[in-house]
Each structure stands twice: as C-alpha cells, then as structure tokens.
Design a protein around this motif. Sequence first.
Motif, PDB file in Angstrom:
ATOM      1  N   ASN A  70      54.780 -56.732  73.981  1.00  0.00           N
ATOM      2  CA  ASN A  70      53.655 -56.839  74.906  1.00  0.00           C
ATOM      3  C   ASN A  70      52.966 -58.190  74.823  1.00  0.00           C
ATOM      4  N   ASP A 128      52.862 -60.787  78.006  1.00  0.00           N
ATOM      5  CA  ASP A 128      51.540 -61.246  78.458  1.00  0.00           C
ATOM      6  C   ASP A 128      51.471 -62.773  78.446  1.00  0.00           C
ATOM      7  N   ALA A 188      56.273 -53.011  79.224  1.00  0.00           N
ATOM      8  CA  ALA A 188      55.595 -54.307  79.184  1.00  0.00           C
ATOM      9  C   ALA A 188      55.720 -55.037  80.513  1.00  0.00           C
ATOM     10  N   ARG A 230      53.875 -52.963  83.650  1.00  0.00           N
ATOM     11  CA  ARG A 230      52.419 -53.096  83.755  1.00  0.00           C
ATOM     12  C   ARG A 230      52.040 -54.246  84.681  1.00  0.00           C
TER      13      ARG A 230
END
Length: 249
Positions: free
Chosen positions: A70, A74, A124, A127
């Motif tokens: 994650n 990100d 991941a 999202r």
Amino acid sequence: MLLENKTAVIYGGGGAIGGAMARGFAAEGARVFLAGRTPATLDAVADDIRAAGGLAETARVDALDGDAVNGWVDSVVETAGSVDVSVNVISHETLFGPLLELPADAFARSLEKIARTLMLTTQAAARHMVKQGSGVILHFGGSDSGNRSPGLGNVQVGCEMVEAMRRQWACELGPHSVRVLSMKTGGVAESMPDGPEMAPVKQQMVDATLLKRATTLADVSRIAAFLVSDHAATMTSTQVNISAGALVD
C-alpha cells in the motif's frame, strides 16, 4: 502509442514474464514502476527500458506485506498522478505430486500465499482506480477447465483460485469502469532454464500446441500491452488464451 500517459505497476518486474510485460508497456508509452525483492534483476529490466527511450523506476517491495504494498502504490500515485495498470507475476511455490501424498500444511500455505499477494496488490490498486473511474488489473496464468492431468499438486488448484478471484473482482469493480483480466499460455519455454535436461520439456510444450510453436515472451509482451490498453476497453472478467492451441477452450 497504445499506453501513452499511462502508469503501470508490475510486481515481479525483474522476472522473465514481468520483464517482458514491462518492456512491452514501456514501448507503448507507459511509465512503468517495477517491484520485486531482487534489485539487480529489477535494475536490469529498467536499464533495458531506459536504453530504448522508455520510463522505468524500481523499488524493493515484498508483495506479501500489506503495509509495503500500500505504501508503494500510494507513492507511485503521488509521483505519477495515477495507477492505470496493475500486474502481479511474482513467482509462487510449486508442489507437484498426487494430492493424496502432499503435506496438507505445505499445500495450504502455498495457496494462502497466492491468495494473499493477489488480494493485497489488487486492493492497493483498486482503491485508486475506483477513485479515478478507470484502470486495468491483469493476472497471469489462467486455468484449464479441461485438465485431465494427475500429479499437478497445487498448480492447477492455484490457477483455478486466481480465476475465481478474477471473476469476483471483475463484477465488483466493473461498475467503476475498472477491468480485470487474466492470460493463460500453457507455458512459456523462454522463461524456463536452459540445459539439456529441459530440452525435452520445451519440445513437449511445442508438440502440445495446435500451431506447433510455443508462446514466446514477445507474444506475452505485445498481447499484454493490447489487453491493458483502451483498444480492449470492452474486455473484462475473462481469461485470454494465448497458448497457441495447447489449451483448447
């Protein structure tokens, strides 16, 4: 270019299959982010891409670690602005032999790792893709519903699990314009080790095809790039058979 202004993340990007996909995506204009546990192999693929004029970055990421996955995705979105393609082709433990003889604990652990890494990496990416209203998640391996070969251990069972997850993800993410696909090849001889002991195995792979040619890394590269592009915008919740007829639908 098919993937101009697209961002792709590839787990197992230093391997034969992951590297082939990464080169194919980059050749079609994508910015590729390669993840794996071996920096040297990741860097080798990235260097090839850069030498050809493409964009590639690498990171050491354990695809079984939720925080690592994650955090990395990100950071990719923060850097590139989006994640448009997610591919997980990390290697898995294979246990061959009759199911009757396999240790239950080892069998269960091997399948848990497959399920865990696909859940983590797909979650991941999804999202961000749901927020974007677009994206493609590509699995590799596929299943052979007509399989009648004994002794495959966790291999066929693992592939069937991947396909079940692909179908579930596709129906949940479809309303958000996120596509989920998988590829099946029947094996890629070029990705296997060289040596006289492997020659008969590779020849068997060729003999098993209808076209009398094995799927190549170039085939994987080109077709994967098409599947994750907008040219395949109506394709989701399906596996794409590129086995040259080794696996018959």
